[in-house]
Design an enzyme around this catalytic site. Structure first.
Site, PDB file in Angstrom:
ATOM      1  CB  SER A 141      54.368  51.463 -11.697  1.00 22.19           C
ATOM      2  OG  SER A 141      53.121  51.728 -11.107  1.00 22.19           O
ATOM      3  CG  HIS A 168      54.826  56.167 -10.127  1.00 22.61           C
ATOM      4  ND1 HIS A 168      54.496  56.477 -11.429  1.00 22.61           N
ATOM      5  CD2 HIS A 168      54.233  54.959  -9.895  1.00 22.61           C
ATOM      6  CE1 HIS A 168      53.758  55.522 -11.951  1.00 22.61           C
ATOM      7  NE2 HIS A 168      53.579  54.594 -11.047  1.00 22.61           N
TER       8      HIS A 168
END
Length: 209
Positions: free
Chosen positions: A106, A131
């Site tokens: 992330s 993501h």
């Protein structure tokens, strides 16, 4: 409640140095900071971001031309905290090399990719995950709508940052980040998140020559 990060920090080893004035003790992270090494470990949140930014600014004030090494092992966290670190990395004059050990997921992966060009490294068994941002909101429908609009803007901005540092098209980035996308170190190199995968200090030093 058991907090493994707090427990680990309470067990930080001390390093004793001999000086002309006698012995001086440092915790291991402070000693490594003297060598211009910063550790970004654990969830990215506001408190951690303040400490990382302060270390970056301090090391720049010490020597704006000398490299700073940032070792990353993070599952990600708060987007605004991560962007505070990102902006500081880009703002200072000192080049920041990034090294992934363990995991950069992330916001951790974005900060890994944000290192100085040619100086983004992954250790061979590290995992990298990218993501799109996520969030949950409650309240009136109009407030939820505004939050949704803001997170879409944030998604676009994060995509643009990956485009800038990874050499991918916006469409490629958007497609890859649509769901949790895990990569090995070699896959992250192929995607443009890192420049090198090294398994030893000797290999890294040879690659820098």
């Amino acid at each position: 409640m058991y907090d493994p990060v707090s427990t680990a920090m309470n067990l930080v080893p001390m390093v004793v140095e001999q000086t002309s004035r006698g012995e001086r003790a440092f915790d291991i992270f402070s000693r490594l900071l003297k060598e211009r090494i910063i550790f970004l470990t654990g969830p990215v949140e506001d408190g951690m971001a303040s400490l990382i930014c302060a270390q970056l600014l301090f090391l720049e004030s010490e020597n704006p031309k000398k490299e700073i090494a940032m070792y990353i092992n993070s599952p990600g966290g708060v987007v605004t905290a991560g962007l505070a670190i990102y902006d500081t990395m880009q703002y200072i004059k000192s080049p920041v090399s990034t090294v992934c050990m363990g995991m950069a997921a992330s916001m951790g992966s974005l900060l890994l990719a944000a290192g100085a060009a040619g100086q983004r490294i992954s250790l061979p068994n590290a995992r990298i995950m990218v993501h799109q941002p996520s969030g949950g909101f409650r309240g009136q429908a109009s407030d939820i709508e505004r939050h949704a609009e803001d997170i879409i803007k944030t998604k676009r901005r994060l995509n643009e940052i990956y485009v800038k540092h990874c050499g991918r098209t916006y469409e490629e980035v958007e497609r890859t980040l649509d769901r949790d996308h895990f990569m090995s170190a070699d896959e992250a190199k192929a995607w443009g998140l890192v420049d090198h995968v090294y398994d030893s200090r000797d290999a890294a030093e040879a690659g820098a020559e």
